[in-house]
Design an enzyme around this catalytic site. Sequence first.
Site, PDB file in Angstrom:
ATOM      1  N   TRP A 110     -45.039  32.962  31.996  1.00  0.00           N
ATOM      2  CA  TRP A 110     -44.828  32.965  32.697  1.00  0.00           C
ATOM      3  C   TRP A 110     -44.750  34.530  34.067  1.00  0.00           C
ATOM      4  CZ3 TRP A 110     -45.242  29.039  36.222  1.00  0.00           C
ATOM      5  CH2 TRP A 110     -45.806  27.471  35.466  1.00  0.00           C
ATOM      6  N   ASP A 180     -36.559  36.700  36.310  1.00  0.00           N
ATOM      7  CA  ASP A 180     -36.393  35.405  36.703  1.00  0.00           C
ATOM      8  C   ASP A 180     -35.928  34.556  35.433  1.00  0.00           C
ATOM      9  OD1 ASP A 180     -37.740  32.443  36.785  1.00  0.00           O
ATOM     10  OD2 ASP A 180     -39.513  33.238  36.594  1.00  0.00           O
ATOM     11  N   LYS A 204     -34.879  22.497  35.364  1.00  0.00           N
ATOM     12  CA  LYS A 204     -34.965  23.135  34.210  1.00  0.00           C
ATOM     13  C   LYS A 204     -33.611  22.695  33.758  1.00  0.00           C
ATOM     14  CE  LYS A 204     -38.953  25.168  33.455  1.00  0.00           C
ATOM     15  NZ  LYS A 204     -40.222  24.162  33.348  1.00  0.00           N
TER      16      LYS A 204
END
Length: 370
Positions: A110, A180, A204
Amino acid sequence: MNKVTKHDLNKHNFSGGPGVLPETVLEQLKESIVAVPDVGLSILGINHRSDWFAVVVAELEENIQNLLGLPKDYHCLFLQGGATQQFSMVPMTLLKGKTQSAEYLQTGYWSNKVIAEARREGPVHVSWSGQAAGFTRLPKDEEIEFNPGAPYLHYVSNETVEGLQFHRIPGRDDVPRICDMSSDFLSAPRAFDKFSMIYAHAQKNIGPAGVTVVVVKDELLKDAPRDLPAFLDYRAQIDARSILNTPPVFSIYVVLLVTRWLRDSIGGLAAMADLNMKKASALYRAIDASDDFYCGRVVKEDRSTMNVVFNLKTKDLEHQFLASAQEAGFSGLNGHRSIGGIRASLYNGLQLSAVENLIDFMENFKKCHS
């Protein structure tokens, strides 16, 4: 263990995303899809300009600020576009036109995507890269090359693909931190006031896809460009209380229910962290005690409590494991498509009993295939 019944499939969802929601939240949603209590309308049909929804947004803002323990100079936003939109919004706001490079940590799948988008907007310096080590560890503080004049430092707190997680806060306090936290937001307490911005898409730990929570310190935006499109301008979104355009009402409502569950049923982030640690510790103990039948990918001190990633000795054995797990009623154990293997995601809504059942399955599979 006995085969998991269809009734229990939600309880045994180890998917990397969307993550499993708490049972009590699912029960409330079942009712609200027909009619929200005290409203009489389905949550899918309530107007986003209604007084009721304004109260939902206000309560959710307050719940998140209280759970994080943040002062009043932070704002909470509920935006669309996922974390991916934040990959661009952050440098558009803080980097465009700057001569000093922003600092980024390259720690996995990511963060690679984040860096690629930031470079479209301005100069980027990779302060540390784990690429040479195959993204199997995170940097030590002394390995990170910081520029004290950088506009900001960006990092990903938990790499879901590789199973890496920061268990400390890197960086300098005089350089704004942007993080993040998509895959570990509201999973444990931190010194959240050390961050100038946190963002996390909801699918999530905190809700379904469709909404991204952004927590931003007012001071960070004081020099932001004035020519940004309103939809991509944090200040415009703050002024509109996240209702600049039609927001994802359903997703925001689910996040509200999850924050109430964290506050009232769990007892806050410290209690949530204790539960998450019990789940992760039990599964890692089983892996470590397997005589290398199950092999972890990353160094122990950087293991994620959210995403437990491991391999078996051969691809064929991994395929058998996944097929047997699916037959036994476990869902979502496939590793990410980029690296394969096995991944068990232990997000907030997953119960300890589900992890214990998975461990029983793993021990039985090992006996049959050793």
